[in-house]
Design an enzyme around this catalytic site. Structure first.
Site, PDB file in Angstrom:
ATOM      1  CB  CYS A 108      33.063  56.541  60.712  1.00  0.00           C
ATOM      2  SG  CYS A 108      32.122  55.261  61.840  1.00  0.00           S
ATOM      3  CB  THR A 109      28.715  53.759  57.965  1.00  0.00           C
ATOM      4  OG1 THR A 109      29.065  52.819  58.962  1.00  0.00           O
ATOM      5  CG2 THR A 109      29.062  53.447  56.526  1.00  0.00           C
ATOM      6  N   GLY A 141      37.006  50.073  65.169  1.00  0.00           N
ATOM      7  CA  GLY A 141      38.036  51.167  65.122  1.00  0.00           C
ATOM      8  C   GLY A 141      39.228  50.960  66.055  1.00  0.00           C
ATOM      9  CB  SER A 151      31.351  47.324  64.163  1.00  0.00           C
ATOM     10  OG  SER A 151      31.277  48.638  63.804  1.00  0.00           O
ATOM     11  CB  CYS A 209      32.129  49.017  58.093  1.00  0.00           C
ATOM     12  SG  CYS A 209      33.415  49.287  58.983  1.00  0.00           S
ATOM     13  CG  ASN A 210      33.811  54.881  55.656  1.00  0.00           C
ATOM     14  OD1 ASN A 210      34.275  55.405  54.731  1.00  0.00           O
ATOM     15  ND2 ASN A 210      32.807  55.014  56.261  1.00  0.00           N
TER      16      ASN A 210
HETATM   17  N1  DGL Z   1      30.693  51.985  61.054  1.00  0.00           N
HETATM   18  C1  DGL Z   1      32.216  51.628  60.875  1.00  0.00           C
HETATM   19  C2  DGL Z   1      33.040  52.732  59.837  1.00  0.00           C
HETATM   20  O1  DGL Z   1      32.534  53.154  59.006  1.00  0.00           O
HETATM   21  C3  DGL Z   1      32.998  51.284  62.151  1.00  0.00           C
HETATM   22  C4  DGL Z   1      32.710  51.929  63.343  1.00  0.00           C
HETATM   23  C5  DGL Z   1      33.412  51.287  64.401  1.00  0.00           C
HETATM   24  O2  DGL Z   1      33.002  49.955  64.844  1.00  0.00           O
HETATM   25  O3  DGL Z   1      34.680  51.475  65.062  1.00  0.00           O
HETATM   26  O4  DGL Z   1      34.092  52.710  59.830  1.00  0.00           O
END
Ligand code: DGL
Length: 262
Positions: free
Chosen positions: A181-182, A38, A6, A69-70
């Site tokens: 979360c990345t 999220g 995202s 992205c997790n």
């Molecule tokens: N970077 C994402 C993750 O690893 C998402 C962050 C988001 O858009 O809320 O979960």
């Protein structure tokens, strides 16, 4: 190789891939139109990721997808794997490794609310809880702080303290923190500063696991490079995207343009 997230969290994943596989070419999708993932429903996340892969697939030849992205991985990876024939690699909070490393048996897991509510996380925590305490924080605020930091905005100590309040108030802090979360990889230094004045802390970041998985896939499947450029595609033009372009310079993208995901 298609990599998507995202926002800028996935760029931390890309940075690591570039280190290990410097000759690899890639297409990075910054789905900033849907940021933050999220706070989205599972239905939205599944549909959106199918849309991203299908849209890119119709324009460029892709042979491997990295979900950087997790949130998407914990919710949609198995569905995506059943829909597409090429390898799809996801990133997951690594509770198993945290269990091996923790000395005080208190593990901290911080991720987006959607990740925390996923059945993947609930099951994994349930399986690993014996003999360890897992302190969890589900937040959609920390990813926005990373987005701002990348654009040169100072990280607010006050906001960080509010997010981490439940851990700050603990008599004994987690000695091992899983960055679920990345986006959070970009804030290691700041997190350390507010939680740990004296004692040490170990961060578990699955970015390295993803890179070695990619390497294995590439070797095993003899996947060849089928694009010759590094391409950056964003789903929404905005002023904050303009600010990001300076930071993107070091990634040497030859094409930066909009992609319509609607
Ligand atoms: N970077 C994402 C993750 O690893 C998402 C962050 C988001 O858009 O809320 O979960």
């Amino acid at each position: 190789m298609l990599i998507f997230d995202s926002g800028v969290g996935g760029l931390s994943v890309l940075k690591n891939i570039k280190k290990i596989l410097p000759k690899m070419h890639y297409i990075y999708i910054l789905d900033n139109e849907a940021f933050p993932y999220g706070n989205k429903t599972e239905f939205f996340i599944v549909q959106r990721s199918i849309k991203i892969i299908n849209t890119v697939k119709n324009i460029y030849p892709i042979n491997i997808v990295v979900i950087a992205c997790n949130t998407v991985s914990t919710i949609a990876l198995s569905i995506l794997k059943s829909k597409f024939s090429f390898p799809i690699i996801g990133i997951f909070p690594d509770i198993k490794t945290a269990k091996k490393i923790t000395k005080n048996k208190i593990i901290g897991l911080i991720a987006t609310k959607a990740t925390m509510n996923s059945s993947y996380i609930k099951k994994t925590i349930y399986k690993n809880i014996s003999k360890n305490t897992i302190q969890v924080i589900g937040t959609n605020k920390l990813a926005s702080i990373s987005e701002k930091k990348i654009r040169g905005i100072e990280v607010s100590q006050k906001k960080l303290k509010n997010i981490f309040k439940s851990w700050i108030d603990l008599p004994v802090h987690p000695d091992t923190i899983i960055l679920g979360c990345t986006h959070f990889s970009l804030l290691e230094k700041e997190i350390k500063k507010i939680l740990y004045k004296t004692s040490s802390i170990y961060f578990i970041d699955s970015i390295h696991t993803v890179t070695s998985q990619i390497k294995n896939y590439l070797k095993k499947l003899h996947i060849n490079q089928n694009i010759r450029k590094n391409i950056f595609l964003y789903s929404k033009y905005s002023i904050s995207l303009k600010e990001l372009l300076i930071f993107l310079k070091k990634y040497q993208f030859t094409i930066i343009k909009h992609i319509n995901l609607n």
